[in-house]
Scaffold this motif. Structure first.
Motif, PDB file in Angstrom:
ATOM      1  N   ILE A   1      -3.529   3.571  -4.346  1.00  0.00           N
ATOM      2  CA  ILE A   1      -4.240   2.764  -3.366  1.00  0.00           C
ATOM      3  C   ILE A   1      -4.792   3.604  -2.223  1.00  0.00           C
ATOM      4  O   ILE A   1      -5.876   3.320  -1.692  1.00  0.00           O
ATOM      5  CB  ILE A   1      -3.305   1.655  -2.818  1.00  0.00           C
ATOM      6  CG1 ILE A   1      -2.962   0.664  -3.932  1.00  0.00           C
ATOM      7  CG2 ILE A   1      -3.946   0.916  -1.647  1.00  0.00           C
ATOM      8  CD1 ILE A   1      -1.973  -0.411  -3.517  1.00  0.00           C
TER       9      ILE A   1
ATOM     10  N   LEU B   1      -8.252   2.984  -0.349  1.00  0.00           N
ATOM     11  CA  LEU B   1      -8.195   2.409   0.995  1.00  0.00           C
ATOM     12  C   LEU B   1      -8.963   3.278   1.984  1.00  0.00           C
ATOM     13  O   LEU B   1      -9.708   2.763   2.835  1.00  0.00           O
ATOM     14  CB  LEU B   1      -6.736   2.265   1.435  1.00  0.00           C
ATOM     15  CG  LEU B   1      -6.480   1.669   2.813  1.00  0.00           C
ATOM     16  CD1 LEU B   1      -7.089   0.276   2.926  1.00  0.00           C
ATOM     17  CD2 LEU B   1      -4.982   1.629   3.099  1.00  0.00           C
TER      18      LEU B   1
ATOM     19  N   ASP C   1       0.833  -1.215   0.000  1.00  0.00           N
ATOM     20  CA  ASP C   1       0.000   0.000   0.000  1.00  0.00           C
ATOM     21  C   ASP C   1       0.863   1.258   0.000  1.00  0.00           C
ATOM     22  O   ASP C   1       0.498   2.268  -0.625  1.00  0.00           O
ATOM     23  CB  ASP C   1      -0.943   0.001   1.204  1.00  0.00           C
ATOM     24  CG  ASP C   1      -2.039  -1.053   1.096  1.00  0.00           C
ATOM     25  OD1 ASP C   1      -2.174  -1.649   0.015  1.00  0.00           O
ATOM     26  OD2 ASP C   1      -2.743  -1.290   2.103  1.00  0.00           O
TER      27      ASP C   1
ATOM     28  N   ARG D   1      -4.294  -3.110  -5.971  1.00  0.00           N
ATOM     29  CA  ARG D   1      -3.196  -3.847  -5.337  1.00  0.00           C
ATOM     30  C   ARG D   1      -2.576  -4.859  -6.284  1.00  0.00           C
ATOM     31  O   ARG D   1      -1.361  -5.081  -6.280  1.00  0.00           O
ATOM     32  CB  ARG D   1      -3.705  -4.536  -4.074  1.00  0.00           C
ATOM     33  CG  ARG D   1      -3.860  -3.585  -2.885  1.00  0.00           C
ATOM     34  CD  ARG D   1      -4.436  -4.282  -1.692  1.00  0.00           C
ATOM     35  NE  ARG D   1      -4.454  -3.408  -0.502  1.00  0.00           N
ATOM     36  CZ  ARG D   1      -5.388  -3.423   0.421  1.00  0.00           C
ATOM     37  NH1 ARG D   1      -6.389  -4.306   0.330  1.00  0.00           N
ATOM     38  NH2 ARG D   1      -5.334  -2.605   1.448  1.00  0.00           N
TER      39      ARG D   1
END
Length: 576
Positions: free
Chosen positions: A152, A156, A145, A379
């Motif tokens: 990301i 997230l 991450d 990811r």
């Protein structure tokens, strides 16, 4: 970054002050000089235990940590009330020989766990704990991450926000279910109790007032007689003595005297006031005697109302309990009834709120699925890029045949998504990809960690909050070209971070921009060490010692100078 480190009474070090540069700092010294004690001191600032065998009386480590760019750390320290000076904070760890440990940050005592959590956001020590870190799936996911934070990060944060909302809403939905079950059990009882209370319409303190009235009515004749007798004694009638006429006589006598002596005038005024007050008092007593109702009807009426209120308290006190239990009088019952009315309002709105919550929960489930799928896709793409970046670094680190892969697989839903991340390594062609902590040897593991950190740091967009990396035994089990490669990659990592390396390889030390030498001396059978900052001449001599074991050898000195100049001219640089 870490500006200074002072170590006292740890192992062979009595008192040593290390001043670190902003880039790559190398720590070198002879075997047994105490290089390990430096890493031990750094680890103590991260909450690690100190081996009792290395403790001498009271072992202390002081570290000065710059807060520039570390906004979350600065905010946490501000909340603690920690003091800072010129953007730096002093971190202190003290361990006594009997095992007692104390820690302070900015002058504020903190638990060791808090010390580790806060300092750990800025400093990472690579060494014997690397295998454990590489076994931690969460640490590997977090590394991925960080590598693709720009792509990301927003996904997230959205997933976490949806997760938090759903968790809170699910908890509220459960509360509403409980509330509605309580409504089915208590709602009817509460409504009936409140309706009966409304019909009787008691007033606060009414039962107490009725008891007082009933007592008064029961003694009406006695009270009337006493009031009448008192009134007669004050103003009297023609048949007996009383205070009123006597005051009149006294007033007239004093008035005549005042016409002769003016100083008596105030007393005349007071006498007149007393006479008027006596008259008013007698009038009120007479009216009280006339107003007492001694009729049996009023007594019966008051008793009947009091009985009604007593039954109300008895019947509803337990149905409408308060914080201190059932009500024992009308005033408390009325107070409790207001709380019951609020409960009924909650019951009335709970069903509609539950329906709204259920609808939103269903929508959140779909949104979370969508957010989790987007995270997985990001990811997966980042995993390919990270694999390629680390693979390229491994090639530079003389591991061209090793194949590293970052796998993203499905996991149960959590706040950070539905992905499990694993870093796998095949150390040579034909080998099976295994978790890197199992597949790599000691030297390979160090280089994999370095390759990973270089790849991660190269991807950072925020240069202000550069992390601090401490490498211990990064060059274990390597030499020659691999050692040169490690030195070059450490120098590259130092472009984006502060790098502190304990090394025994001259090829690594030559690439440092700051070179600290741990120097040991023996006196009276005891070995003690200090730390010196080396300039160019001192560096050449130390590199010569590391190359040939002889700092005075002309050939070794020439080789050392050549090594230092080549490192300086290499990409990433070394000595400035």
């Amino acid at each position: 970054m870490l500006s200074t480190l002072r170590i006292r009474q740890i192992g062979v070090i009595d008192d040593a002050l290390l001043e670190f540069g902003p880039g790559f700092t190398a720590l070198t010294g002879e075997t047994g000089a105490g290089k390990t004690m430096i890493v031990t001191g750094l680890s103590m600032l991260l909450g690690e235990r100190l081996d009792r065998g290395r403790t001498r009386g009271s072992s202390t480590v002081d570290g000065t940590l710059s807060l520039t760019g570390h906004d979350e750390l600065a905010a946490a320290l501000d909340e603690l009330g920690a003091e800072e000076e010129d953007g730096e904070v002093l971190v202190v760890r003290r361990v006594t020989r009997d095992g007692r440990s104390r820690a302070q940050i900015g002058g504020v005592p903190v638990p060791i766990g808090t010390l580790a959590r806060l300092v750990g956001t800025a400093v990472t020590v690579h060494g014997q704990s690397d295998q454990q870190r590489l076994r931690d799936p969460d640490a590997q996911r977090e590394a991925l991450d960080r590598f693709a934070a720009a792509e990301i990060g927003p996904l997230l944060e959205r997933h976490r926000a949806l997760w938090r909302e759903r968790s809170a809403l699910a908890a509220r939905h459960a509360e509403l279910e409980t509330l509605l079950a309580e409504r089915d059990r208590r709602g009817t009882v509460l409504r009936e109790a409140l309706e009966r209370l409304e019909q009787v319409d008691p007033q606060p303190g009414e039962d107490r007032a009725l008891r007082q009235e009933i007592d008064r009515l029961g003694s009406a004749e006695e009270l009337r007689g006493a009031a009448s007798q008192a009134a007669l004694a004050l103003v009297g009638d023609d048949d007996g003595p009383s205070a009123g006429p006597l005051l009149d006589i006294a007033g007239e006598a004093l008035g005549r005297a005042a016409r002769t002596d003016a100083t008596l005038a105030p007393l005349v005024e007071r006498m007149e006031a007393a006479r008027l007050e006596l008259s008013d008092l007698a009038g009120e007593l007479s009216r009280y005697a006339e107003d007492i109702d001694a009729s049996p009807g009023r007594v019966d009426e008051a008793n009947e109302r009091l009985h009604e209120l007593t039954l109300l308290v008895r019947d509803l006190g337990g149905l409408l309990p308060g914080p201190e239990g059932p009500a024992e009088d009308i005033t408390t019952l009325l107070e409790n009834s207001r709380a019951a009315a609020v409960d009924l309002d909650r019951f009335d709105g709970a069903e509609q709120e539950r329906e709204v919550a259920a609808t939103r929960l269903a929508a959140l489930g779909a949104e979370l699925d969508e957010a989790a799928e987007a995270l997985t896709a990001a990811r997966t793409a980042a995993a390919r890029e990270l694999s390629e970046a680390v693979q390229e670094e491994l090639r530079h680190l003389e591991m061209p045949d090793a194949a590293l892969r970052v796998d993203v697989t499905e996991h149960g839903p959590r706040s950070h998504g539905r992905d499990a991340v694993a870093i796998l390594l095949a150390p040579h062609p034909g080998a099976e990809h295994l978790p890197v902590a199992r597949a790599a040897s000691g030297g390979e593991l160090s280089r994999v960690m370095l390759a990973l950190e270089v790849a991660l740091s190269s991807s950072r967009s925020d240069r202000s909050a550069a992390p601090v990396f401490v490498f211990d035994e990064i060059d274990a089990g390597i030499g020659g070209r691999a050692a040169l490669a490690v030195g070059q990659r450490l120098a590259r990592l130092a472009r984006h971070a502060q790098v502190i390396v304990v090394t025994h390889l001259p090829q690594v030390a030559a690439h440092a921009s700051t070179h600290l030498q741990i120097v040991k001396s023996s006196s009276e059978g005891a070995t003690r060490s200090t730390v010196e900052t080396l300039e160019r001449t001192g560096r050449i001599e130390e590199l010569a010692r590391m190359l040939a074991g002889d700092a005075a050898s002309d050939r070794a000195l020439a080789h050392a100078e050549e090594l230092l100049d080549e490192a300086r001219d290499a990409p990433g640089g070394g000595e400035r």
